[in-house]
Write a protein that holds these residues in place. Structure first.
Motif, PDB file in Angstrom:
ATOM      1  N   LEU A   9       0.689  -1.184  -0.004  1.00  0.00           N
ATOM      2  CA  LEU A   9      -0.099   0.122   0.045  1.00  0.00           C
ATOM      3  C   LEU A   9       1.043   1.223   0.065  1.00  0.00           C
ATOM      4  CD1 LEU A   9      -2.859  -1.051   2.479  1.00  0.00           C
ATOM      5  CD2 LEU A   9      -2.847  -0.820  -0.094  1.00  0.00           C
ATOM      6  N   GLU A  10       1.896   1.243   0.840  1.00  0.00           N
ATOM      7  CA  GLU A  10       2.879   2.379   0.637  1.00  0.00           C
ATOM      8  C   GLU A  10       3.657   2.539  -0.797  1.00  0.00           C
ATOM      9  OE1 GLU A  10       5.120   5.537   2.495  1.00  0.00           O
ATOM     10  OE2 GLU A  10       3.300   4.484   2.945  1.00  0.00           O
ATOM     11  N   ALA A  11       3.854   1.549  -1.138  1.00  0.00           N
ATOM     12  CA  ALA A  11       4.412   1.595  -2.844  1.00  0.00           C
ATOM     13  C   ALA A  11       3.379   2.390  -3.530  1.00  0.00           C
ATOM     14  CB  ALA A  11       4.978   0.350  -3.195  1.00  0.00           C
ATOM     15  N   MET A  12       2.039   1.740  -3.356  1.00  0.00           N
ATOM     16  CA  MET A  12       0.929   2.387  -4.291  1.00  0.00           C
ATOM     17  C   MET A  12       0.751   3.942  -3.994  1.00  0.00           C
ATOM     18  SD  MET A  12      -1.533  -0.890  -3.957  1.00  0.00           S
ATOM     19  CE  MET A  12      -2.766  -0.161  -4.860  1.00  0.00           C
ATOM     20  N   ALA A  13       0.843   4.355  -2.942  1.00  0.00           N
ATOM     21  CA  ALA A  13       0.725   5.715  -2.350  1.00  0.00           C
ATOM     22  C   ALA A  13       1.711   6.665  -2.637  1.00  0.00           C
ATOM     23  CB  ALA A  13       0.321   5.805  -0.924  1.00  0.00           C
ATOM     24  N   THR A  14       2.953   5.976  -2.923  1.00  0.00           N
ATOM     25  CA  THR A  14       4.122   6.803  -3.109  1.00  0.00           C
ATOM     26  C   THR A  14       4.556   6.790  -4.353  1.00  0.00           C
ATOM     27  OG1 THR A  14       5.565   5.193  -2.234  1.00  0.00           O
ATOM     28  CG2 THR A  14       4.677   6.931  -0.620  1.00  0.00           C
ATOM     29  N   ARG A  15       3.903   5.982  -5.292  1.00  0.00           N
ATOM     30  CA  ARG A  15       4.286   6.001  -6.548  1.00  0.00           C
ATOM     31  C   ARG A  15       4.384   7.599  -7.406  1.00  0.00           C
ATOM     32  NH1 ARG A  15       3.145   6.829 -11.562  1.00  0.00           N
ATOM     33  NH2 ARG A  15       0.986   7.737 -10.896  1.00  0.00           N
ATOM     34  N   ARG A  16       5.375   7.568  -8.162  1.00  0.00           N
ATOM     35  CA  ARG A  16       5.304   8.840  -9.063  1.00  0.00           C
ATOM     36  C   ARG A  16       5.548   8.655 -10.196  1.00  0.00           C
ATOM     37  NH1 ARG A  16       3.719   9.911  -4.691  1.00  0.00           N
ATOM     38  NH2 ARG A  16       4.097  11.552  -3.108  1.00  0.00           N
ATOM     39  N   SER A  17       5.264   9.555 -11.168  1.00  0.00           N
ATOM     40  CA  SER A  17       5.766   9.429 -12.603  1.00  0.00           C
ATOM     41  C   SER A  17       7.102  10.036 -12.809  1.00  0.00           C
ATOM     42  CB  SER A  17       4.612   9.764 -13.535  1.00  0.00           C
ATOM     43  OG  SER A  17       3.320   9.389 -13.589  1.00  0.00           O
ATOM     44  N   TRP A 124       7.658  -0.025 -10.046  1.00  0.00           N
ATOM     45  CA  TRP A 124       8.033   1.059  -8.892  1.00  0.00           C
ATOM     46  C   TRP A 124       8.340   0.483  -7.719  1.00  0.00           C
ATOM     47  CZ3 TRP A 124       9.004   6.124  -8.584  1.00  0.00           C
ATOM     48  CH2 TRP A 124       8.849   6.772  -7.196  1.00  0.00           C
ATOM     49  N   ARG A 125       7.610  -0.824  -7.119  1.00  0.00           N
ATOM     50  CA  ARG A 125       7.798  -1.446  -6.105  1.00  0.00           C
ATOM     51  C   ARG A 125       9.241  -2.230  -6.253  1.00  0.00           C
ATOM     52  NH1 ARG A 125       9.090  -2.660  -1.608  1.00  0.00           N
ATOM     53  NH2 ARG A 125       7.894  -4.267  -0.342  1.00  0.00           N
ATOM     54  N   CYS A 126       9.711  -2.499  -7.390  1.00  0.00           N
ATOM     55  CA  CYS A 126      11.081  -3.036  -7.593  1.00  0.00           C
ATOM     56  C   CYS A 126      12.276  -2.236  -7.745  1.00  0.00           C
ATOM     57  CB  CYS A 126      11.051  -3.904  -8.698  1.00  0.00           C
ATOM     58  SG  CYS A 126       9.950  -5.375  -8.571  1.00  0.00           S
ATOM     59  N   GLY A 127      11.793  -0.676  -7.459  1.00  0.00           N
ATOM     60  CA  GLY A 127      12.826   0.116  -7.618  1.00  0.00           C
ATOM     61  C   GLY A 127      13.055   0.925  -8.887  1.00  0.00           C
ATOM     62  N   TRP A 128      12.212   0.616  -9.944  1.00  0.00           N
ATOM     63  CA  TRP A 128      12.551   1.391 -10.944  1.00  0.00           C
ATOM     64  C   TRP A 128      11.852   2.632 -11.177  1.00  0.00           C
ATOM     65  CZ3 TRP A 128      16.469  -0.335 -13.446  1.00  0.00           C
ATOM     66  CH2 TRP A 128      16.958  -1.834 -13.095  1.00  0.00           C
ATOM     67  N   GLY A 129      12.110   3.665 -12.031  1.00  0.00           N
ATOM     68  CA  GLY A 129      11.356   4.845 -12.289  1.00  0.00           C
ATOM     69  C   GLY A 129      10.697   4.564 -13.519  1.00  0.00           C
ATOM     70  N   VAL A 130       9.274   5.226 -13.437  1.00  0.00           N
ATOM     71  CA  VAL A 130       8.540   4.666 -14.627  1.00  0.00           C
ATOM     72  C   VAL A 130       7.760   5.912 -15.094  1.00  0.00           C
ATOM     73  CG1 VAL A 130       6.522   3.521 -15.556  1.00  0.00           C
ATOM     74  CG2 VAL A 130       8.080   2.440 -13.909  1.00  0.00           C
ATOM     75  N   MET A 131       7.352   6.251 -16.254  1.00  0.00           N
ATOM     76  CA  MET A 131       6.477   7.298 -16.717  1.00  0.00           C
ATOM     77  C   MET A 131       5.787   6.673 -17.921  1.00  0.00           C
ATOM     78  SD  MET A 131       5.584  10.526 -16.621  1.00  0.00           S
ATOM     79  CE  MET A 131       5.968  12.082 -17.121  1.00  0.00           C
ATOM     80  N   TRP A 132       4.242   6.772 -17.800  1.00  0.00           N
ATOM     81  CA  TRP A 132       3.457   6.392 -18.686  1.00  0.00           C
ATOM     82  C   TRP A 132       3.341   7.532 -19.733  1.00  0.00           C
ATOM     83  CZ3 TRP A 132      -1.147   2.572 -17.555  1.00  0.00           C
ATOM     84  CH2 TRP A 132      -1.849   2.474 -18.692  1.00  0.00           C
TER      85      TRP A 132
END
Length: 191
Positions: A9-17, A124-132
């Motif tokens: 849940l923390e990874a979901m809440a803190t995800r950023r593009s 994101w949870r695995c530590g990668w940066g992502v932008m859709w």
């Protein structure tokens, strides 16, 4: 700022593009290991109406040429469209609907979008940066052709994936993003 004690849940809440990512990328094996997490998406009749296409190396140049052709852009010799080079790895998210009397095409597109978002969260949870990213020409004939899309398929966009600079990661960790006011988004049916 921590929102949840649960790490998922923390990874979901803190995800950023992240519009800028580093040159490191997950390999195809790591992507394959993440697929069971994304295949849990809501999928009426388990049609799996989606597929993913990885673009690395010269594939990104081919995408740039297709985007230019779609937009009618003519470049000087040696000049390229740099947009597909914002990351070393792009993952095209494709809605690939299957004919079914009880599952309309729009619902299958929603499933494909869900896969894209779950993959974004997993990365994101695995530590990668992502932008859709999408754009006006995502489904232009030239762009569809370079991806090998069938007539019934729809390109939902690309996940640009790469490493996260440690200074940026530290800044993101200290972020004071305001919490969501749920009253704005949860309501009741009118009477």
């Amino acid at each position: 700022m921590q929102f949840f004690s649960d790490p998922v849940l923390e990874a979901m809440a803190t995800r950023r593009s992240l519009s800028k990512v580093g040159p490191q990328t997950p390999d195809d094996e790591e992507l394959a290991r993440l697929l069971p997490a994304v295949s849990s998406v809501a999928d009426h009749k388990a049609l799996r109406p989606w597929r993913l296409i990885t673009l690395r190396g010269d594939d990104r140049a081919r995408l740039g040429e297709a985007l230019d052709a779609a937009a009618g852009v003519v470049r000087e010799p040696g000049e390229i469209n740099t947009k597909p080079f914002r990351a070393e790895l792009l993952i095209a998210v494709v809605a690939s609907p299957k004919p079914h009397p009880k599952v309309p095409e729009w619902e299958q597109h929603a499933t494909a979008a869900g896969v894209g978002h779950l993959l974004e969260l997993a990365l994101w949870r695995c530590g990668w940066g992502v932008m859709w990213r999408t754009g006006l020409y995502a489904n232009a004939p030239e762009v569809r052709a370079v991806h090998g899309l069938a007539e019934t398929e729809h390109l939902m966009g690309w996940l640009y994936v790469g490493g996260i600079d440690e200074r940026l990661r530290a800044r993101l960790h200290k972020s004071r993003r305001p919490t969501l006011d749920p009253r704005r988004f949860i309501g009741r049916m009118p009477t």
